[in-house]
Every structure is written in structure tokens, then in C-alpha cells.
Design a protein around this motif. Sequence first.
Motif, PDB file in Angstrom:
ATOM      1  N   THR A  85       0.788  -1.088   0.106  1.00 20.09           N
ATOM      2  CA  THR A  85       0.071   0.031  -0.041  1.00 20.09           C
ATOM      3  C   THR A  85       0.687   1.335   0.027  1.00 20.09           C
ATOM      4  O   THR A  85       0.573   2.383  -0.772  1.00 20.09           O
ATOM      5  N   ALA A  86       2.083   1.385   0.672  1.00 19.11           N
ATOM      6  CA  ALA A  86       2.860   2.369   0.936  1.00 19.11           C
ATOM      7  C   ALA A  86       3.489   2.812  -0.665  1.00 19.11           C
ATOM      8  O   ALA A  86       3.616   3.845  -0.819  1.00 19.11           O
ATOM      9  N   LEU A  87       3.909   1.572  -1.130  1.00 17.87           N
ATOM     10  CA  LEU A  87       4.439   1.780  -2.579  1.00 17.87           C
ATOM     11  C   LEU A  87       3.542   2.358  -3.500  1.00 17.87           C
ATOM     12  O   LEU A  87       3.605   3.268  -4.323  1.00 17.87           O
ATOM     13  N   GLU A  88       2.143   1.847  -3.495  1.00 14.33           N
ATOM     14  CA  GLU A  88       1.196   2.710  -4.326  1.00 14.33           C
ATOM     15  C   GLU A  88       0.918   3.991  -4.188  1.00 14.33           C
ATOM     16  O   GLU A  88       0.733   4.945  -4.831  1.00 14.33           O
ATOM     17  N   PRO A 142       2.968   0.508  -9.707  1.00 16.81           N
ATOM     18  CA  PRO A 142       3.403   1.514  -8.712  1.00 16.81           C
ATOM     19  C   PRO A 142       4.695   1.863  -8.562  1.00 16.81           C
ATOM     20  O   PRO A 142       5.246   2.767  -8.506  1.00 16.81           O
ATOM     21  N   LEU A 143       5.651   0.730  -8.646  1.00 15.37           N
ATOM     22  CA  LEU A 143       7.119   0.794  -8.622  1.00 15.37           C
ATOM     23  C   LEU A 143       7.522   1.865  -9.618  1.00 15.37           C
ATOM     24  O   LEU A 143       8.558   2.548  -9.448  1.00 15.37           O
ATOM     25  N   THR A 144       7.105   1.712 -10.864  1.00 15.42           N
ATOM     26  CA  THR A 144       7.547   2.551 -12.075  1.00 15.42           C
ATOM     27  C   THR A 144       7.258   3.956 -11.780  1.00 15.42           C
ATOM     28  O   THR A 144       8.024   5.041 -12.169  1.00 15.42           O
ATOM     29  N   PRO A 169      -7.436  -0.706 -11.544  1.00 19.42           N
ATOM     30  CA  PRO A 169      -6.764  -0.019 -10.320  1.00 19.42           C
ATOM     31  C   PRO A 169      -5.558   0.363 -10.929  1.00 19.42           C
ATOM     32  O   PRO A 169      -5.005   1.595 -10.272  1.00 19.42           O
ATOM     33  N   ARG A 170      -4.918  -0.116 -11.723  1.00 16.37           N
ATOM     34  CA  ARG A 170      -3.555   0.116 -12.150  1.00 16.37           C
ATOM     35  C   ARG A 170      -3.550   1.579 -13.137  1.00 16.37           C
ATOM     36  O   ARG A 170      -2.889   2.378 -13.011  1.00 16.37           O
ATOM     37  N   SER A 171      -4.795   1.522 -13.775  1.00 14.28           N
ATOM     38  CA  SER A 171      -4.989   2.622 -14.731  1.00 14.28           C
ATOM     39  C   SER A 171      -5.163   3.837 -13.808  1.00 14.28           C
ATOM     40  O   SER A 171      -4.830   4.980 -14.073  1.00 14.28           O
ATOM     41  N   GLN A 172      -6.180   3.776 -12.885  1.00 17.20           N
ATOM     42  CA  GLN A 172      -6.315   4.893 -11.920  1.00 17.20           C
ATOM     43  C   GLN A 172      -5.152   5.459 -11.082  1.00 17.20           C
ATOM     44  O   GLN A 172      -5.036   6.285 -10.769  1.00 17.20           O
ATOM     45  N   MET A 173      -4.287   4.531 -11.044  1.00 20.70           N
ATOM     46  CA  MET A 173      -2.798   5.006 -10.414  1.00 20.70           C
ATOM     47  C   MET A 173      -2.015   5.860 -11.335  1.00 20.70           C
ATOM     48  O   MET A 173      -1.763   6.766 -10.945  1.00 20.70           O
ATOM     49  N   PHE A 206      -8.869   2.439 -19.797  1.00 15.42           N
ATOM     50  CA  PHE A 206      -9.278   3.894 -19.939  1.00 15.42           C
ATOM     51  C   PHE A 206     -10.208   4.170 -18.607  1.00 15.42           C
ATOM     52  O   PHE A 206     -10.792   5.451 -18.703  1.00 15.42           O
ATOM     53  N   ALA A 207     -10.212   3.360 -17.504  1.00 18.46           N
ATOM     54  CA  ALA A 207     -10.902   3.685 -16.290  1.00 18.46           C
ATOM     55  C   ALA A 207     -10.173   4.840 -15.683  1.00 18.46           C
ATOM     56  O   ALA A 207     -10.918   5.600 -14.874  1.00 18.46           O
ATOM     57  N   GLY A 208      -8.863   5.049 -15.757  1.00 19.74           N
ATOM     58  CA  GLY A 208      -8.311   6.248 -15.238  1.00 19.74           C
ATOM     59  C   GLY A 208      -7.797   7.294 -16.177  1.00 19.74           C
ATOM     60  O   GLY A 208      -7.212   8.107 -15.575  1.00 19.74           O
TER      61      GLY A 208
END
Length: 478
Positions: A85-88, A142-144, A169-173, A206-208
Motif C-alpha cells: 500500500t505504501a508503494l502505491e 506503482p514501482l514504475t 486500479p492500475r490505470s487509476q494509479m 481507460f478507467a483512469g
Amino acid sequence: MTKPLWTSDDITLATGGVATAPFEVTGTVSIDTRSLEPGDLFVALKDQRDGHDFVEAAFEAGAAGALVSRRKGEGPQVVTDDVQTALEQLGIAARARCGAHRTAITGSAGKTSVKEMLARIYRALGPAHWSQKSFNNHWGVPLTLARMPEETERAVFEIGMSTPGEIAPRSQMVRPHAGLITCIAGAHLEGLGSLEAVAQEKADIFAGLEAGGTFILPADDNFFEYLADRARELCPTGNLESFGRAEAATARIAGYQTDGSASRIEVEVLGQPVTVMLNAVGEHWAMNVAAALLAATQTGAPLADCAAALSGYAPPPGRGTAERLTLPGGGRITLIDDAYNANPASMRAALSSLKQRADGRRLLALGEMLEIGDRSDAEHADLAAAVVETGAAGVFLAGDKMTHLAEALPPDIQQVWAPKANELFDALENALRDGDVLLIKGSNASGMGRLADRLRQWSAAADMGKMVSDAEGDAGVS
């Protein structure tokens, strides 16, 4: 003085953690002590192994600090409730402080190649950032993001999945300004069950999407209309662009030629023609070029500059690279290493490109395709026609699923089957002769990449033996 990527104050503000001592990250963010360099932040993820077991090794290697959920050793650390979670949170903070144009890519095949092409273009245009390798999963995205410097102007992110619900969720990040889908094909059917489910999941890129962002879709894909409708649902203010051979495509492939070792690709983007030369063979590369040029121009860069930057591109290892290997008995072969991964679409593309290679006896070493679900047996058998069309003189197959292809091949094609990829080496060693062209392809877990590495080692030993022999001859040793 170069601004640090992160300070301990930045990290505690982003994650809500507590710092045991102040520190500055002058390197990058690392999850692997084997590649960690002095000044890096070590993130103690718990995945296949618990990263906390390596915190002290990270400090010995020069880590500036560590992100942990429990303190380990004496080095400076930020202690949080949960490291993933912290990495995100750190990745989201990196995105928020940086004004970069962000491109996100997904698809059943070609996404890493298009990502690498865009990275090449973006580097030529200014400060750029991109996913390393195929860092496209729950920790890779999230690492990238967390590694992205504040001064970045253009960034490209690869987003992957294997089961439903992973892409959104990755798109939203990432919150991309442009989202690109390369194609929809039979990859990850084991986790998703159908092509329709694959298309639905891929459309979640396309969600994010930022408001007013761009959907970039494959114009010739059977799911084009579905993807376009889904994109508009997820981002009603988005703009639709497309690439492919269709007349209506925004980036239309206008021509493809190859001499068997390089390719000349002509693309028209909104009617403006450009030519790109690639050190790669196969018409599927034209599709990748069109997608990359279209995505790059969304950043405001001139098309001509994007095409010039892309010219000269060669695939990364395992993605269709061609190399010359020496045979111990004399002579050389061409190895086409496309062993990074495989699904039915990418397998057919690789087989098709082999037909366009320069003259030489053609051989195939194919590993099984994994994670393609209930149709796996049929999909392997259905490769028979594409194999025959290559004109291959011999076929070397590895893995249980490849027995279905073996049974479907005509009896006049010489073939060897083995349970594991490394068990094909002796047969290949005996079969290869001067002038041969060998394609190696298979899913990453099939072990075909290691077979390619073993052939390289065999070749290197042959080169060394020749050097020793030549040196002894020059010295008059008998």
C-alpha cells in the motif's frame, strides 16, 4: 546539485509512515538487492519472498533507506502499516508532483514492444520515464511510478493482467492522458474464460483516463467497436484515435517491405506520410510502428521527429531479435529469439515473419503456450497450418501441450518432441548446420529462453575455440 528522487520527509508525507532517521534517495527505488545501487530506496515487498529478510543486505549494498512494515537492522527506514500500500501511495505522489504526459499501454500481444518504441521516442524528445522490462503488475506499475523523476516530460507505462479486475486500479494509479490497446487475442483465457472477457478487461485501461484524454485502438480488430463503446462509457470526454490498415485509421499503414533482416514501414498519420526503418522483420512490426507514432504525437511532438527517433529501433532480447551464432564444426546460423512469451496471436506473427527472413534452411523450436484456457489443446493443434507455411525443414517441440501440434503436423515434416525445453538441446546440436535460420518461441515459463541462452553459450565456446586455434596457428604450435 541534482535534486533527490525522494527524501524521508517526502516518503512519510506520502505514506503516513514514520521515519527512524532522515535520509535522501539519490538513486532509484529498488525491490531487489541484487540490482540495488548506492543511494537507492529499498522497498521490502512481500511477494514470493519477504523483502524484510533482505533489508540488512540492502544497507550493506549502500541503500539510502528502506520502506518497511517492521524495522530491520540499524539503517534509516520509513515504517508503514503495509509496504504494498505504501508503494502505491508513493507512486501516486510521484504522479501528482510531476507534470509529465502519461501514456498507458495494454493488449494481448505487442504491448512491451510498443512501450519500448515509445520509450525510445520519448527519450529523444526530452526528459522521459518508462517501465523497465515488463513491470506491469500489482507491484510493477506503482514501482514504475515511484521511480519517476519530478522533471519528467513524457512517460509510458505498461499495464498487464492475468485475472479480472487488475487493469482498472492500475490505470487509476497512472491516470494516463492517452491509453492504447494493441490488440485483443487469446492470451490469459485461463483466468478470463473468453475473448469477450479479455476485451472487457483490456478496455479498463481507460478507467483512469484523464478527462479529455485519448483512446488509441486497433482499427482492424474484431473488437474495435466494442472497445470504442466501452472507452466512451469509462471516459465520456475522451477522443478516439485508431491505427492499422483500415482506410479510416488515424495512423494508417501505407506500405511494408523487408530485405529479410530489416524493414521499411510507411505510415500516414492524418494523411501525413512518414517512413520508419526497423532492425526487425515481420508485418506485425508495422502495426507496432503505427501505434507508437500515433501515441507519440498525442504528446504534442511533431510526427517527423517521432519517426526519426524511432528509425533504427531493434527489439529487446527475447522479442524477435536476430543474431548470428557460430557452429563448433564451422559455419554460422541465424537465431531468431522470440522466447519471451507466446499466445496464439504472437505465435502466428512470429511464424509469419520467419517466411520473410533471408534465404536459409528454416527450423522451429516451439514451447507450449500457457494460460490460454479450455481451448489450449485446439489452439496448439491449430498452429499446424502456420508451421507448414514457414516451409520449415524441422520442428522441435517442448511441453505436454505441444503434443497436439505434433499430432496435427503432416508426417513429412521432421519433428522432435521433448517434455522440457532443455531436452531439445542435443537434437538441435545435431541438426543445425551452416546457413540455418532457427526460430525459438514459447511462453516465458516454457523454458525456451533458457534454450536460446544455452545455444549462445555453445556458440561462444565455439568462438573461443576458434580464437585459441588461430592463435596457436599464428604461433606455429603443432
